[in-house]
Write a protein that holds these residues in place. Structure first.
Motif: not given
Length: 400
Positions: A156-161, A182-186
């Motif tokens: 939770h401490r990251a800007q982007v997950i 919080v998003l999907p990236v292949s």
């Protein structure tokens, strides 16, 4: 050009999906002109190594574990100082961690103290770890629950997950990780490397292939049991590429089922031998139930092969029922045998499904993955700058 630190708790020579992705990401970013540093556990090599035309790899003190023959772990209190000094010396624009284990959590903590942007990618499922233990089911369930809680607390401490698939993102959200970033990236794949012509079997019969670790959650035993159920008029053999803690047990099972003469255990092989195995197989099988993406399945698809896979976790994102393969209910060996027999007995269908596999996997080209992460690094850096060096809020946060 950006200066990027990739924090990885597993990295080559380790052989697994997370290690392979970290290496592919690092080398791909270097190829685009970025200065890349990888911080990871030591494996017996020196503490720092600069690869020509590649990333600089920094190795931290590590220890073996009783749970896995090759996986090594760092202890946070032993690497804290070294990790902080590395970040001070490198002065990166962004830190991109690949897990919430010791290296990942230590780098996140150090980066946040000095207002360095943090991107975090999850390749983790507790089920991938408890299979190496002999915990009773109730204790394994409790351990998984605690592991997810710890994961959320760190990430939770990251800007982007990110996670490799929508299913993997949904899994994180279900366990309490919420927020807009919080998003999907292949994980991406060099599709051209696997896009080779199918090898001719020259009357040697039909081949089903599995590539991956021979560990509990891969369920390779189901493939062997399904092989024993296939009709005798189908001349089918199985090739198993990979190694792991269950290899010996699987070899015993093949003998007990009476199919040992139809199964080849190749163990760990060269990259070219893996390519050759994809080229000569008729169908690829992935019975694993803890796949957050499954690079091996993507590789088989890039090679133009139909796939039979368990209808679990992220595999339905890759295997579209009836289009490029078939899904079977996890653990249902007769259904797996039926799916394999259906595809192996239909040469025209195999060709059609193989072509569809190439079409579906095209969206997972590594170039698109690198494009996306370059954009996310810029966004994470902007968020860090906008929120100041101290007491800034986090885009992704725990819902617990």
């Amino acid at each position: 050009m950006r200066r990027i630190v990739i924090g990885a708790d597993t990295y080559p020579p380790d052989v697994n999906g997370a290690a392979n992705f970290a290496h592919r990401l690092a080398t791909g970013l270097v190829g685009r002109g970025h200065e890349v540093h990888v911080i990871c556990p030591a494996t017996g090599a020196g503490p720092e190594r600069v690869t020509p035309d590649g990333p600089t790899v920094h190795r931290l003190p590590s220890h073996g574990t009783p749970f896995h023959p090759t996986f090594r772990v760092c202890l946070p209190w032993q690497i804290r100082g070294s990790a902080a000094r590395l970040l001070d010396r490198i002065a990166p624009d962004v830190v991109h961690v690949q897990s919430h284990f010791a290296v990942g959590r230590t780098l996140i903590r150090a980066a946040r103290r000095t207002a360095i942007a943090v991107v975090a990618t999850n390749h983790f499922m507790p089920e991938n770890l408890v299979g190496y233990t002999s915990l009773p089911e109730w204790l394994a369930t409790a351990a998984c629950r605690l592991a997810w809680r710890d994961f959320v607390r760190v990430f939770h401490r990251a800007q982007v997950i990110t996670a490799p698939t929508p299913s993997a993102v949904r899994l994180m959200r279900e366990h309490g990780l919420v927020g807009d970033a919080v998003l999907p990236v292949s994980c991406g794949l060099d599709l051209h490397r696997f896009a080779q012509h199918t090898a001719k079997n020259q009357g040697e019969g039909l081949r089903v292939l599995f590539v991956g670790r021979l560990d509990a959650e891969k369920n390779v035993d189901e493939l062997l049991r399904a092989l024993s159920l296939l009709p005798t008029w189908l001349p089918v053999t199985a090739e198993i590429v990979g190694d792991g803690s269950h290899r010996r047990g699987l070899e015993h099972l093949a003998r007990a089922l009476g199919v040992a003469d139809r199964v080849t255990f190749h163990g760990l092989v060269s990259d070219q031998e893996v390519l050759d195995a994809y080229a000569r197989c008729d169908v690829f099988c992935m019975p694993g139930t803890a796949e957050l993406q499954s690079l091996a399945t993507m590789e088989a698809m890039a090679a133009g092969k139909p796939v039979v896979a368990a209808d679990a976790t992220a595999l339905p994102h890759l295997v579209h029922q009836g289009r490029n393969g078939l899904l079977f209910p996890p653990g249902d060996v007769p259904a797996l045998a039926e799916a394999l027999g259906s595809i192996l007995g239909d040469p025209e269908g195999r060709t059609r499904m193989g072509e569809a596999s190439r079409e579906i996997v095209a969206r997972h080209d590594i170039g698109l993955t690198l494009d996306t992460f370059e954009m996310l690094y810029r966004e994470a850096a902007k968020l860090t700058t906008a929120r100041g060096r101290e007491n800034h809020e986090h885009t992704a946060h725990s819902g617990r």
